[in-house]
Design a protein around this motif. Structure first.
Motif, PDB file in Angstrom:
ATOM      1  N   GLN A   8       0.826  -1.201   0.000  1.00  0.00           N
ATOM      2  CA  GLN A   8       0.000   0.000   0.000  1.00  0.00           C
ATOM      3  C   GLN A   8       0.869   1.265   0.000  1.00  0.00           C
ATOM      4  O   GLN A   8       0.572   2.247  -0.698  1.00  0.00           O
ATOM      5  CB  GLN A   8      -0.929   0.014   1.216  1.00  0.00           C
ATOM      6  CG  GLN A   8      -2.140  -0.876   1.062  1.00  0.00           C
ATOM      7  CD  GLN A   8      -3.026  -0.840   2.305  1.00  0.00           C
ATOM      8  OE1 GLN A   8      -2.619  -0.366   3.368  1.00  0.00           O
ATOM      9  NE2 GLN A   8      -4.230  -1.355   2.164  1.00  0.00           N
ATOM     10  N   GLU A   9       1.958   1.258   0.767  1.00  0.00           N
ATOM     11  CA  GLU A   9       2.862   2.392   0.814  1.00  0.00           C
ATOM     12  C   GLU A   9       3.497   2.625  -0.565  1.00  0.00           C
ATOM     13  O   GLU A   9       3.590   3.759  -1.041  1.00  0.00           O
ATOM     14  CB  GLU A   9       3.959   2.175   1.852  1.00  0.00           C
ATOM     15  CG  GLU A   9       3.484   2.326   3.278  1.00  0.00           C
ATOM     16  CD  GLU A   9       4.586   2.000   4.277  1.00  0.00           C
ATOM     17  OE1 GLU A   9       5.770   1.834   3.870  1.00  0.00           O
ATOM     18  OE2 GLU A   9       4.273   1.919   5.463  1.00  0.00           O
ATOM     19  N   LEU A  10       3.904   1.526  -1.217  1.00  0.00           N
ATOM     20  CA  LEU A  10       4.502   1.626  -2.543  1.00  0.00           C
ATOM     21  C   LEU A  10       3.476   2.110  -3.568  1.00  0.00           C
ATOM     22  O   LEU A  10       3.813   2.917  -4.458  1.00  0.00           O
ATOM     23  CB  LEU A  10       5.103   0.291  -2.977  1.00  0.00           C
ATOM     24  CG  LEU A  10       6.396  -0.126  -2.269  1.00  0.00           C
ATOM     25  CD1 LEU A  10       6.806  -1.529  -2.700  1.00  0.00           C
ATOM     26  CD2 LEU A  10       7.513   0.855  -2.543  1.00  0.00           C
ATOM     27  N   GLN A  11       2.219   1.636  -3.450  1.00  0.00           N
ATOM     28  CA  GLN A  11       1.171   2.094  -4.360  1.00  0.00           C
ATOM     29  C   GLN A  11       0.901   3.591  -4.175  1.00  0.00           C
ATOM     30  O   GLN A  11       0.721   4.327  -5.149  1.00  0.00           O
ATOM     31  CB  GLN A  11      -0.106   1.272  -4.151  1.00  0.00           C
ATOM     32  CG  GLN A  11      -0.024  -0.127  -4.724  1.00  0.00           C
ATOM     33  CD  GLN A  11      -1.271  -0.952  -4.407  1.00  0.00           C
ATOM     34  OE1 GLN A  11      -2.026  -0.641  -3.476  1.00  0.00           O
ATOM     35  NE2 GLN A  11      -1.451  -2.042  -5.178  1.00  0.00           N
ATOM     36  N   MET A  12       0.880   4.034  -2.914  1.00  0.00           N
ATOM     37  CA  MET A  12       0.664   5.460  -2.641  1.00  0.00           C
ATOM     38  C   MET A  12       1.836   6.286  -3.180  1.00  0.00           C
ATOM     39  O   MET A  12       1.644   7.348  -3.776  1.00  0.00           O
ATOM     40  CB  MET A  12       0.512   5.705  -1.136  1.00  0.00           C
ATOM     41  CG  MET A  12      -0.785   5.203  -0.556  1.00  0.00           C
ATOM     42  SD  MET A  12      -2.193   6.063  -1.252  1.00  0.00           S
ATOM     43  CE  MET A  12      -2.065   7.601  -0.401  1.00  0.00           C
ATOM     44  N   LEU A  13       3.043   5.785  -2.970  1.00  0.00           N
ATOM     45  CA  LEU A  13       4.222   6.465  -3.467  1.00  0.00           C
ATOM     46  C   LEU A  13       4.192   6.537  -4.994  1.00  0.00           C
ATOM     47  O   LEU A  13       4.485   7.584  -5.582  1.00  0.00           O
ATOM     48  CB  LEU A  13       5.485   5.742  -2.984  1.00  0.00           C
ATOM     49  CG  LEU A  13       6.810   6.377  -3.358  1.00  0.00           C
ATOM     50  CD1 LEU A  13       6.950   7.763  -2.740  1.00  0.00           C
ATOM     51  CD2 LEU A  13       7.962   5.493  -2.915  1.00  0.00           C
ATOM     52  N   ASN A  16       1.558   9.122  -6.058  1.00  0.00           N
ATOM     53  CA  ASN A  16       2.087  10.485  -5.871  1.00  0.00           C
ATOM     54  C   ASN A  16       3.118  10.815  -6.949  1.00  0.00           C
ATOM     55  O   ASN A  16       3.130  11.944  -7.478  1.00  0.00           O
ATOM     56  CB  ASN A  16       2.716  10.637  -4.484  1.00  0.00           C
ATOM     57  CG  ASN A  16       1.669  10.715  -3.390  1.00  0.00           C
ATOM     58  OD1 ASN A  16       0.519  11.065  -3.651  1.00  0.00           O
ATOM     59  ND2 ASN A  16       2.067  10.376  -2.179  1.00  0.00           N
ATOM     60  N   THR A  17       3.936   9.851  -7.278  1.00  0.00           N
ATOM     61  CA  THR A  17       4.953  10.066  -8.306  1.00  0.00           C
ATOM     62  C   THR A  17       4.296  10.299  -9.666  1.00  0.00           C
ATOM     63  O   THR A  17       4.724  11.180 -10.434  1.00  0.00           O
ATOM     64  CB  THR A  17       5.910   8.858  -8.382  1.00  0.00           C
ATOM     65  OG1 THR A  17       6.479   8.619  -7.083  1.00  0.00           O
ATOM     66  CG2 THR A  17       7.032   9.093  -9.360  1.00  0.00           C
ATOM     67  N   CYS A  18       3.236   9.541  -9.969  1.00  0.00           N
ATOM     68  CA  CYS A  18       2.500   9.728 -11.233  1.00  0.00           C
ATOM     69  C   CYS A  18       1.857  11.111 -11.288  1.00  0.00           C
ATOM     70  O   CYS A  18       1.881  11.774 -12.333  1.00  0.00           O
ATOM     71  CB  CYS A  18       1.446   8.635 -11.406  1.00  0.00           C
ATOM     72  SG  CYS A  18       2.157   7.035 -11.816  1.00  0.00           S
ATOM     73  N   ARG A  19       1.287  11.565 -10.175  1.00  0.00           N
ATOM     74  CA  ARG A  19       0.678  12.894 -10.128  1.00  0.00           C
ATOM     75  C   ARG A  19       1.736  13.978 -10.366  1.00  0.00           C
ATOM     76  O   ARG A  19       1.497  14.944 -11.097  1.00  0.00           O
ATOM     77  CB  ARG A  19       0.005  13.121  -8.778  1.00  0.00           C
ATOM     78  CG  ARG A  19      -1.307  12.419  -8.626  1.00  0.00           C
ATOM     79  CD  ARG A  19      -1.946  12.754  -7.292  1.00  0.00           C
ATOM     80  NE  ARG A  19      -3.067  11.865  -7.031  1.00  0.00           N
ATOM     81  CZ  ARG A  19      -3.484  11.517  -5.832  1.00  0.00           C
ATOM     82  NH1 ARG A  19      -2.873  11.978  -4.754  1.00  0.00           N
ATOM     83  NH2 ARG A  19      -4.504  10.714  -5.674  1.00  0.00           N
ATOM     84  N   GLU A  20       2.875  13.828  -9.718  1.00  0.00           N
ATOM     85  CA  GLU A  20       3.952  14.796  -9.896  1.00  0.00           C
ATOM     86  C   GLU A  20       4.439  14.806 -11.348  1.00  0.00           C
ATOM     87  O   GLU A  20       4.716  15.872 -11.914  1.00  0.00           O
ATOM     88  CB  GLU A  20       5.120  14.491  -8.955  1.00  0.00           C
ATOM     89  CG  GLU A  20       4.836  14.845  -7.514  1.00  0.00           C
ATOM     90  CD  GLU A  20       6.011  14.522  -6.605  1.00  0.00           C
ATOM     91  OE1 GLU A  20       7.153  14.389  -7.108  1.00  0.00           O
ATOM     92  OE2 GLU A  20       5.790  14.403  -5.397  1.00  0.00           O
ATOM     93  N   LEU A  21       4.506  13.604 -11.955  1.00  0.00           N
ATOM     94  CA  LEU A  21       4.930  13.514 -13.347  1.00  0.00           C
ATOM     95  C   LEU A  21       3.926  14.210 -14.264  1.00  0.00           C
ATOM     96  O   LEU A  21       4.317  14.973 -15.153  1.00  0.00           O
ATOM     97  CB  LEU A  21       5.098  12.048 -13.758  1.00  0.00           C
ATOM     98  CG  LEU A  21       5.460  11.785 -15.212  1.00  0.00           C
ATOM     99  CD1 LEU A  21       6.819  12.391 -15.537  1.00  0.00           C
ATOM    100  CD2 LEU A  21       5.456  10.297 -15.507  1.00  0.00           C
ATOM    101  N   GLU A  22       2.647  13.983 -14.042  1.00  0.00           N
ATOM    102  CA  GLU A  22       1.609  14.640 -14.853  1.00  0.00           C
ATOM    103  C   GLU A  22       1.667  16.160 -14.687  1.00  0.00           C
ATOM    104  O   GLU A  22       1.567  16.910 -15.669  1.00  0.00           O
ATOM    105  CB  GLU A  22       0.229  14.117 -14.460  1.00  0.00           C
ATOM    106  CG  GLU A  22      -0.049  12.703 -14.914  1.00  0.00           C
ATOM    107  CD  GLU A  22      -1.366  12.154 -14.367  1.00  0.00           C
ATOM    108  OE1 GLU A  22      -2.079  12.892 -13.653  1.00  0.00           O
ATOM    109  OE2 GLU A  22      -1.661  10.980 -14.652  1.00  0.00           O
ATOM    110  N   MET A  23       1.860  16.608 -13.456  1.00  0.00           N
ATOM    111  CA  MET A  23       1.944  18.033 -13.205  1.00  0.00           C
ATOM    112  C   MET A  23       3.192  18.619 -13.897  1.00  0.00           C
ATOM    113  O   MET A  23       3.123  19.681 -14.530  1.00  0.00           O
ATOM    114  CB  MET A  23       2.005  18.310 -11.693  1.00  0.00           C
ATOM    115  CG  MET A  23       1.964  19.794 -11.356  1.00  0.00           C
ATOM    116  SD  MET A  23       1.902  20.130  -9.591  1.00  0.00           S
ATOM    117  CE  MET A  23       3.549  19.687  -9.098  1.00  0.00           C
TER     118      MET A  23
END
Length: 120
Positions: A8-13, A16-23
């Motif tokens: 779950q921690e890795l999925q959340m990470l 978050n990484t995907c969101r940062e990449l999209e941004m």
């Protein structure tokens, strides 16, 4: 349980990484668009500056030509004035006090000077 929590921690990470990449991708696209607009504006300003410089050089050439013509006219007029003064000096040297011919010569000099003034 520990593996589930770690997953779950890795999925959340990852999320978050995907969101940062999209941004970051959106910001990169916006910056690219801004750069294109700025480059187009710079190109327009460079063209305008080049046109202005060409116009100024043309005007400068025109003024130089005009000044050269005026200087030539000045030299011509100075030469004519010197010539008239020499004629006058020669006549004064040959002057005869009661000669009506001198009055006629002075009249022709006056006419010459008047024609010089009119030619300007």
């Amino acid at each position: 349980a520990v593996l589930k929590q770690k997953l779950q921690e890795l999925q959340m990470l990852h999320l978050n990484t995907c969101r940062e990449l999209e941004m970051s991708e959106r910001m990169l696209k916006a910056q690219t668009s801004i750069n294109k607009d700025l480059n187009a504006e710079i190109g327009d300003l460079e063209a305008k500056l080049k046109g202005s410089n060409n116009e100024l050089y043309r005007k400068l050439d025109d003024y130089e030509t005009l000044c050269a013509k005026r200087l030539q006219k000045i030299h011509t007029l100075e030469a004519q004035v010197k010539q008239l003064l020499r004629r006058k000096d020669r006549r004064m040297g040959e002057a005869q006090p009661a000669d009506n011919g001198e009055d006629a010569a002075n009249d022709s000099d006056a006419i010459s000077v008047a024609s010089l003034a009119a030619s300007e």
